[in-house]
Design a protein around this motif. Structure first.
Motif, short mmCIF file in Angstrom:
data_model
loop_
_atom_site.label_atom_id
_atom_site.label_comp_id
_atom_site.label_asym_id
_atom_site.label_seq_id
_atom_site.Cartn_x
_atom_site.Cartn_y
_atom_site.Cartn_z
N ALA A 75 0.83 -1.21 0.00
CA ALA A 75 0.00 0.00 0.00
C ALA A 75 0.87 1.26 0.00
O ALA A 75 0.60 2.21 -0.74
N ARG A 76 1.92 1.26 0.81
CA ARG A 76 2.80 2.43 0.86
C ARG A 76 3.64 2.54 -0.40
O ARG A 76 3.92 3.64 -0.87
N GLN A 77 4.03 1.41 -0.97
CA GLN A 77 4.71 1.44 -2.26
C GLN A 77 3.79 2.07 -3.31
O GLN A 77 4.23 2.90 -4.11
N PHE A 78 2.51 1.70 -3.27
CA PHE A 78 1.55 2.28 -4.21
C PHE A 78 1.52 3.80 -4.10
O PHE A 78 1.48 4.51 -5.11
N VAL A 79 1.52 4.32 -2.88
CA VAL A 79 1.48 5.78 -2.69
C VAL A 79 2.65 6.43 -3.43
O VAL A 79 2.48 7.40 -4.16
N LEU A 80 3.85 5.87 -3.25
CA LEU A 80 5.02 6.46 -3.91
C LEU A 80 4.95 6.30 -5.42
O LEU A 80 5.34 7.22 -6.16
N VAL A 81 4.45 5.18 -5.89
CA VAL A 81 4.30 4.99 -7.35
C VAL A 81 3.29 5.98 -7.90
O VAL A 81 3.53 6.62 -8.93
N ASP A 82 2.16 6.15 -7.22
CA ASP A 82 1.15 7.08 -7.71
C ASP A 82 1.67 8.51 -7.69
O ASP A 82 1.43 9.27 -8.64
N MET A 83 2.39 8.87 -6.67
CA MET A 83 2.96 10.22 -6.61
C MET A 83 4.00 10.42 -7.72
O MET A 83 4.06 11.49 -8.33
N THR A 84 4.79 9.40 -7.99
CA THR A 84 5.76 9.48 -9.08
C THR A 84 5.05 9.63 -10.40
O THR A 84 5.42 10.48 -11.24
N PHE A 85 4.01 8.84 -10.61
CA PHE A 85 3.21 8.94 -11.83
C PHE A 85 2.61 10.34 -11.97
O PHE A 85 2.64 10.94 -13.04
N GLU A 106 8.42 6.06 10.20
CA GLU A 106 7.50 7.01 10.83
C GLU A 106 6.43 7.42 9.82
O GLU A 106 6.46 8.51 9.25
N TYR A 107 5.48 6.54 9.61
CA TYR A 107 4.49 6.73 8.55
C TYR A 107 3.52 7.88 8.80
O TYR A 107 3.20 8.61 7.85
N PRO A 108 3.04 8.09 10.04
CA PRO A 108 2.19 9.27 10.25
C PRO A 108 2.93 10.58 9.94
O PRO A 108 2.35 11.51 9.38
N LYS A 135 -0.39 6.64 6.03
CA LYS A 135 -0.48 6.59 7.48
C LYS A 135 -0.88 5.18 7.96
O LYS A 135 -0.25 4.63 8.86
N SER A 136 -1.91 4.63 7.34
CA SER A 136 -2.47 3.36 7.82
C SER A 136 -1.77 2.13 7.24
O SER A 136 -1.83 1.04 7.83
N GLY A 137 -1.19 2.28 6.06
CA GLY A 137 -0.58 1.13 5.41
C GLY A 137 -1.59 0.23 4.74
O GLY A 137 -1.27 -0.90 4.37
N GLU A 138 -2.82 0.72 4.57
CA GLU A 138 -3.88 -0.07 3.95
C GLU A 138 -4.58 0.74 2.88
O GLU A 138 -4.76 1.94 3.01
#
Length: 139
Positions: A75-85, A106-108, A135-138
């Motif tokens: 899920a957190r990898q997705f966030v970085l991929v989407d932001m990169t995209f 420190e995800y929050p 934050k949640s990892g989900e």
């Protein structure tokens, strides 16, 4: 019915391949092997194939630039991929405090650093959702 493979080989030779949009002699925005974008657009299938390729490219870029990528859950990898995209790898790399927080787990804090950005103010609901996922990892 024409022999599609034979037709493609001739049309490819006649049109030539252009991977970036250009204006054809008729004045139309065109791409690929003479595909008229103005009149024809693209199909949903082509759009999905382009998105697949773009997301794979974004993941390759962030994986190469952030050594902590593999330590993150999907899920957190997705966030970085989407932001990169969304903004490109060079802009994402300016989120130094976010990356520092990610490196420490420190995800929050990483989510707060995302929120404290021009990007967040520009992308509306996308930013809110991505911050919550970070934050949640989900997702």
């Amino acid at each position: 019915m024409i022999n599609l493979e034979r037709a493609k080989s001739y049309t490819k030779r006649f049109e030539g391949l252009r991977l970036k949009p250009y204006i054809c002699p008729a004045g139309k925005l065109t791409i690929g092997y003479g595909h008229n974008l103005e009149d024809n657009g693209i199909t949903e299938e082509i759009a999905v194939n382009m998105l697949d390729a773009d997301l794979k490219s974004a993941e390759k870029e962030i994986r190469a630039k952030f050594t902590g990528y593999n330590k993150l859950n999907e899920a957190r990898q997705f966030v970085l991929v989407d932001m990169t995209f969304n903004m490109g790898i060079n802009k994402l790399l300016t989120f130094r405090k976010m990356f520092a927080a990610l490196a420490k787990g420190e995800y929050p804090t990483a989510a707060l650093e995302m929120k404290d950005s021009k990007w967040y103010r520009q992308v509306g609901n996308r930013g809110k959702i991505l911050c919550e996922i970070m934050k949640s990892g989900e997702y």
